[in-house]
Design an enzyme around this catalytic site. Structure first.
Site, short mmCIF file in Angstrom:
data_model
loop_
_atom_site.label_atom_id
_atom_site.label_comp_id
_atom_site.label_asym_id
_atom_site.label_seq_id
_atom_site.Cartn_x
_atom_site.Cartn_y
_atom_site.Cartn_z
N LYS A 141 24.88 53.32 37.64
CA LYS A 141 25.15 52.57 38.87
C LYS A 141 23.89 51.78 39.22
O LYS A 141 22.79 52.16 38.82
CB LYS A 141 25.48 53.55 40.01
CG LYS A 141 26.19 52.93 41.19
CD LYS A 141 27.69 52.77 40.97
CE LYS A 141 28.34 52.02 42.10
NZ LYS A 141 29.80 52.02 42.00
N ASP A 170 30.76 46.31 43.20
CA ASP A 170 30.92 47.41 44.17
C ASP A 170 30.77 46.71 45.53
O ASP A 170 30.98 45.49 45.62
CB ASP A 170 29.85 48.50 43.94
CG ASP A 170 30.11 49.77 44.76
OD1 ASP A 170 30.98 50.56 44.37
OD2 ASP A 170 29.46 49.97 45.81
#
Ligand code: NDP
Length: 449
Positions: A129, A169
């Site tokens: 991430k 995201d």
């Protein structure tokens, strides 16, 4: 936080000590450890091989300066992150978040969750991430582009279609992926489509990727309902957020006959008893990038904007939190329970606090954790990678069917694993143990690396 099983409490204490001040990361680790007691008891070789200690230590953590010039000519500095957490099952895969609240603890919590989520999809992707503490709100297109270009000027050396594949995201949608991909292409002089997912359809993107997280969450809810002999038809639904996940969750609920009566952004929530007008909401949020109060001004009577208060006070059969972490707390859970809510499915990552999850479980409300319920986004990213690798593009219907099949597979494996470990109907236990065993087995096979 509650005390853990003694087999993992010491290890958790070490994780907290080694990663000070990273509350969200601690919470994510705690939530997984809380459910692993039975699998560690049944298979002691996982603990003997130090799998849990290794799982909690990212393989690589990159932190970098992102300098850029704003429209006024002033120099701005942000902090960029990429945490490459675990590559036992495949190259690191996970989105980028641009939001002022981003710091290492948030990226590590998201990266840790991503390892398990990606395993649940059954596709060959590891977990990672990234992001930056950049606030895109109020920034011009040109500023967004310059920021993305500067971010990629450092990130490009760490990623690649066989190494690490970022996606979107919070704060990173199709526009940002475009600027990021453009800069990657320019620096590397390679049209390496598989290095990023969430691309536009005319330049290597996949049908259904935009819709996938929201659609996938609703497909998961459909499976939960079907397990109890019910359907979405006529059900009242509340969806928090009004970004990528929320908008397409609303779309799929409506397509399946459900009635979405409320959604939100960080400034408040709207209630529309006639059902959210999705076309109008998309216009405000996706085209104008406006605030949610505009919806009430434009839609008129029968609607209400609530600036302070909780969206979870709106009576509903099904709740789909799809904004951000820790947005549904114990008091919210109590309101949902009192109002007869039967299912909470996490469209966002870790939106439900641990005490809220406990309250929902005690009240026998079906609870689907994000790592299972919102895995449709990353699963469709992996389908995008498959199409890029074969230089092919699939139809919308075919891709959506693949997504629906994957979500059914995740749902069923959660339930069967929960059954196997004596916790029938517990999706948290099912998701964590099913994902953990897949990752742990691969780590054992690959040796101490
Ligand atoms: P977007 O940026 O598209 O939308 C986020 C939405 O949540 C916006 O409506 C935003 O409101 C709201 N929001 C953000 N922060 C807060 C906050 N602190 N308080 C209240 N509302 C907030 O992001 P996504 O829809 O992509 O992501 C939403 C969630 O889903 C995140 O948890 C993300 O990690 C998760 N997720 C996303 C996936 C994807 O494919 N995009 C995949 C899997 C999970 P505002 O505009 O006012 O900030």
């Amino acid at each position: 936080m509650t005390t853990l099983d003694e087999s993992v409490q010491d290890l958790f204490t070490q994780v907290v000590a080694r990663n000070p001040g990273e509350a969200e990361f601690h919470q994510a680790v705690h939530e997984v450890f809380d459910t692993l007691g039975p699998v560690l008891a049944k298979h002691p070789h996982y603990a003997d091989a130090g799998i849990l200690t290794r799982l909690c230590e990212p393989e690589r953590q990159i932190i970098f300066r992102v300098p850029w010039v704003d429209d006024a000519g002033d120099v701005q500095i942000n902090r960029g992150f990429r945490v490459e957490f675990n590559s036992a099952l495949g190259p690191y895969k996970g989105g980028l978040r641009f939001h002022p609240s981003v710091y290492l603890g948030v990226i590590k919590f998201l990266g840790f969750e991503q390892i398990f989520k990606n395993a649940l999809t059954g596709l060959p992707i590891g977990g990672g991430k990234g992001g930056a503490d950049f606030d895109p709100k109020g920034r011009s297109d040109a500023e967004i582009m310059r920021f993305c270009q500067s971010f990629m000027t450092e990130l490009y050396r760490h990623i690649g279609e066989h190494t690490d594949i970022p996606a979107g995201d919070i704060g990173v949608g199709g526009r940002e992926i475009g600027y990021l991909f453009g800069q990657y292409k320019r620096i590397t002089n390679r049209y390496e489509s598989g290095v990023l997912t969430g691309k536009g359809l005319s330049w290597g993107g996949s049908q259904v990727r935009t819709e996938a997280t929201g659609y996938g969450t609703v497909f998961f809810v459909r499976e939960m309902l079907a397990a109890g002999g019910q359907t979405l038809d006529g059900k009242r639904v509340v969806v928090s957020g009004s970004g990528n996940v929320a908008l397409f969750a609303i779309e799929k609920v409506q397509q399946l006959g459900g009635h979405v009566v409320a959604c939100s952004d960080s400034s408040g929530f709207v209630v529309d008893e006639n059902g959210i007008d999705l076309e109008l909401m998309k216009e405000i949020k996706l085209v104008e990038r406006g605030r949610i109060a505009d919806y009430v001004t434009r839609r008129g009577s029968g609607t209400q904007f609530v600036e302070s208060g909780s969206i979870w006070s709106v009576p509903t059969d099904i709740a789909i939190p799809s904004a951000t972490q820790n947005e549904l707390n114990a008091a919210d859970a109590e309101m949902l329970i009192r109002n007869g809510c039967r299912i909470v499915a996490e469209g966002a990552n870790m939106p439900t606090t641990p005490d809220a999850v406990r309250a929902l479980n005690e009240a026998s409300v079906g609870f689907a954790p994000g790592k299972a319920a919102n895995a449709g986004g990353v699963a469709t990213s992996a389908l995008e990678m498959q199409q890029n690798a074969s230089r092919d593009s699939w139809s919308f219907d075919y891709t959506e069917q693949r997504l629906a099949d994957i979500m059914r597979g995740i749902h069923d494996s959660c339930l069967s694993t929960a059954d196997e470990y004596g916790m029938p109907g517990n999706y948290v236990v099912g998701a964590n143990i099913s994902a953990f065993t897949q990752v742990a087995d691969a780590m054992l096979a690959l040796g101490v690396v």
